[in-house]
Design a protein around this motif. Structure first.
Motif, mmCIF file in Angstrom:
data_model
loop_
_atom_site.group_PDB
_atom_site.id
_atom_site.type_symbol
_atom_site.label_atom_id
_atom_site.label_comp_id
_atom_site.label_asym_id
_atom_site.label_seq_id
_atom_site.Cartn_x
_atom_site.Cartn_y
_atom_site.Cartn_z
ATOM 1 N N ILE A 290 0.826 -1.211 0.000
ATOM 2 C CA ILE A 290 0.000 0.000 0.000
ATOM 3 C C ILE A 290 0.861 1.262 0.000
ATOM 4 O O ILE A 290 0.322 2.373 0.013
ATOM 5 N N ASN A 291 2.172 1.112 -0.026
ATOM 6 C CA ASN A 291 3.064 2.258 -0.097
ATOM 7 C C ASN A 291 2.840 2.993 -1.421
ATOM 8 O O ASN A 291 3.128 2.442 -2.488
ATOM 9 N N PRO A 292 2.321 4.210 -1.402
ATOM 10 C CA PRO A 292 1.974 4.895 -2.655
ATOM 11 C C PRO A 292 3.168 5.153 -3.565
ATOM 12 O O PRO A 292 3.006 5.214 -4.785
ATOM 13 N N ILE A 293 4.353 5.295 -2.995
ATOM 14 C CA ILE A 293 5.538 5.591 -3.803
ATOM 15 C C ILE A 293 5.790 4.487 -4.827
ATOM 16 O O ILE A 293 6.249 4.743 -5.942
ATOM 17 N N ALA A 294 5.472 3.252 -4.456
ATOM 18 C CA ALA A 294 5.714 2.118 -5.344
ATOM 19 C C ALA A 294 4.784 2.122 -6.547
ATOM 20 O O ALA A 294 5.019 1.412 -7.527
ATOM 21 N N HIS A 295 3.719 2.920 -6.493
ATOM 22 C CA HIS A 295 2.698 2.868 -7.543
ATOM 23 C C HIS A 295 2.577 4.159 -8.341
ATOM 24 O O HIS A 295 1.755 4.236 -9.258
ATOM 25 N N VAL A 296 3.362 5.167 -8.012
ATOM 26 C CA VAL A 296 3.218 6.473 -8.664
ATOM 27 C C VAL A 296 3.656 6.415 -10.126
ATOM 28 O O VAL A 296 4.719 5.903 -10.456
ATOM 29 N N ASP A 297 2.793 6.939 -10.990
ATOM 30 C CA ASP A 297 3.101 7.114 -12.399
ATOM 31 C C ASP A 297 3.066 8.612 -12.688
ATOM 32 O O ASP A 297 2.080 9.279 -12.349
ATOM 33 N N LEU A 298 4.114 9.154 -13.284
ATOM 34 C CA LEU A 298 4.228 10.601 -13.476
ATOM 35 C C LEU A 298 3.012 11.172 -14.204
ATOM 36 O O LEU A 298 2.441 12.180 -13.786
ATOM 37 N N VAL A 299 2.607 10.528 -15.273
ATOM 38 C CA VAL A 299 1.482 11.040 -16.058
ATOM 39 C C VAL A 299 0.159 10.736 -15.375
ATOM 40 O O VAL A 299 -0.645 11.628 -15.092
ATOM 41 N N GLY A 300 -0.088 9.460 -15.092
ATOM 42 C CA GLY A 300 -1.395 9.043 -14.609
ATOM 43 C C GLY A 300 -1.709 9.432 -13.176
ATOM 44 O O GLY A 300 -2.872 9.692 -12.840
ATOM 45 N N THR A 301 -0.676 9.486 -12.315
ATOM 46 C CA THR A 301 -0.914 9.760 -10.904
ATOM 47 C C THR A 301 -0.757 11.235 -10.553
ATOM 48 O O THR A 301 -1.308 11.696 -9.552
ATOM 49 N N ILE A 302 -0.018 11.974 -11.364
ATOM 50 C CA ILE A 302 0.263 13.376 -11.030
ATOM 51 C C ILE A 302 -0.282 14.346 -12.077
ATOM 52 O O ILE A 302 -1.130 15.192 -11.784
ATOM 53 N N LEU A 303 0.198 14.222 -13.315
ATOM 54 C CA LEU A 303 -0.135 15.229 -14.329
ATOM 55 C C LEU A 303 -1.612 15.213 -14.725
ATOM 56 O O LEU A 303 -2.262 16.261 -14.761
ATOM 57 N N VAL A 304 -2.142 14.034 -15.030
ATOM 58 C CA VAL A 304 -3.548 13.959 -15.453
ATOM 59 C C VAL A 304 -4.506 14.390 -14.342
ATOM 60 O O VAL A 304 -5.417 15.186 -14.592
ATOM 61 N N PRO A 305 -4.341 13.922 -13.082
ATOM 62 C CA PRO A 305 -5.244 14.403 -12.028
ATOM 63 C C PRO A 305 -5.189 15.914 -11.832
ATOM 64 O O PRO A 305 -6.228 16.558 -11.637
ATOM 65 N N LEU A 306 -3.985 16.487 -11.879
ATOM 66 C CA LEU A 306 -3.865 17.935 -11.740
ATOM 67 C C LEU A 306 -4.589 18.662 -12.860
ATOM 68 O O LEU A 306 -5.298 19.651 -12.629
ATOM 69 N N MET A 307 -4.420 18.155 -14.078
ATOM 70 C CA MET A 307 -5.060 18.785 -15.230
ATOM 71 C C MET A 307 -6.581 18.666 -15.132
ATOM 72 O O MET A 307 -7.311 19.642 -15.358
ATOM 73 N N MET A 308 -7.069 17.470 -14.751
ATOM 74 C CA MET A 308 -8.513 17.249 -14.691
ATOM 75 C C MET A 308 -9.172 18.056 -13.586
ATOM 76 O O MET A 308 -10.333 18.453 -13.705
ATOM 77 N N TYR A 309 -8.439 18.314 -12.507
ATOM 78 C CA TYR A 309 -9.041 19.021 -11.374
ATOM 79 C C TYR A 309 -8.946 20.538 -11.509
ATOM 80 O O TYR A 309 -9.914 21.259 -11.246
ATOM 81 N N PHE A 310 -7.769 21.018 -11.942
ATOM 82 C CA PHE A 310 -7.554 22.472 -11.912
ATOM 83 C C PHE A 310 -7.819 23.170 -13.243
ATOM 84 O O PHE A 310 -8.086 24.364 -13.259
ATOM 85 N N LEU A 311 -7.750 22.459 -14.359
ATOM 86 C CA LEU A 311 -8.004 23.102 -15.647
ATOM 87 C C LEU A 311 -9.413 23.690 -15.720
ATOM 88 O O LEU A 311 -9.580 24.834 -16.166
#
Length: 225
Positions: A47-68
């Protein structure tokens, strides 16, 4: 930015992490039940989130979908994203349980998301809407449960779609192989690299209304009823 805004963002981030990390772990766990230790050996059944982070899917896309949408004048967008896919040795799974086992692995994350959404809906109907008299903990909990409902339904719906590289396409490919319709499976395998392009087209065009928002609204309505 007010406290409520921070609570909303925090609840959405936590809910997204629970939804996408659990989704990927379930793929690896079901594969492990059929003798595939690839995900376990790679340290991905954690369940350690660091092991599952994807730059595009976990960070960039959520930021774009929420703040755009916010930048375009809306109150906020909705969170959508994905974690780094767990490594699966499909040949091992198929050798142990056939194509039915492979299809179970494909559907494991979707089942997880919809199950979690159902529990969130039950909890939400049992909770009172927060007021200004309620404490921060209760307000955050209510927002978290609400986001767990919405985000898990969104992920479940999205992954059902037969988009190359996503669960729906994997399921159809393995079903096609079981039925000896190899050309269908070959189509999805050959076009996996275009999956992310299809995702972005859906998210950034009116297709999202018909393929995502309408099904999501329908399912949430049914769960809350």
């Amino acid at each position: 930015m007010e406290l409520l805004d921070f609570l909303k963002i925090g609840a959405a981030v936590v809910a997204l992490a629970i939804a996408i990390i659990g989704h990927e772990i379930m793929h690896g766990w079901v594969a492990y039940m059929y003798g595939d230790t690839t995900a376990k050996n790679a340290g991905r059944l954690t369940i350690n989130p660091i092991a599952h982070v994807d730059l595009v899917g976990t960070i960039l896309v959520p930021l774009m979908m929420y703040f755009l949408p916010v930048l375009m004048g809306a109150d906020s967008g909705f969170l959508f994203g994905w974690a780094k896919p767990v490594p699966i040795n499909t040949l091992t799974v198929i050798s142990r349980g056939g194509y039915n086992a492979a299809m179970q692995v494909d559907l494991a994350g979707i089942v997880y998301n919809f199950t979690l959404a159902a529990f969130a809906a039950i909890a939400l109907t049992a909770m009172d809407s927060p007021t200004t008299a309620d404490g921060v903990v209760y307000i955050f909990t209510y927002l978290l449960v609400f986001q767990l409902l919405v985000i898990n339904v969104v992920l479940g719906v999205f992954n059902i779609l037969p988009i190359p590289q996503f669960d729906g396409a994997h399921f159809i490919a393995h079903l096609a192989l079981k039925l000896r319709k190899n050309e269908i499976a070959e189509f999805f395998y050959k076009n996996e690299r275009y999956g992310i392009i299809v995702v972005l087209i859906i998210l950034m065009t009116p297709l999202s209304h018909y393929l995502i928002l309408l099904p999501v609204q329908t399912i949430i309505g049914l769960l809350l009823s």
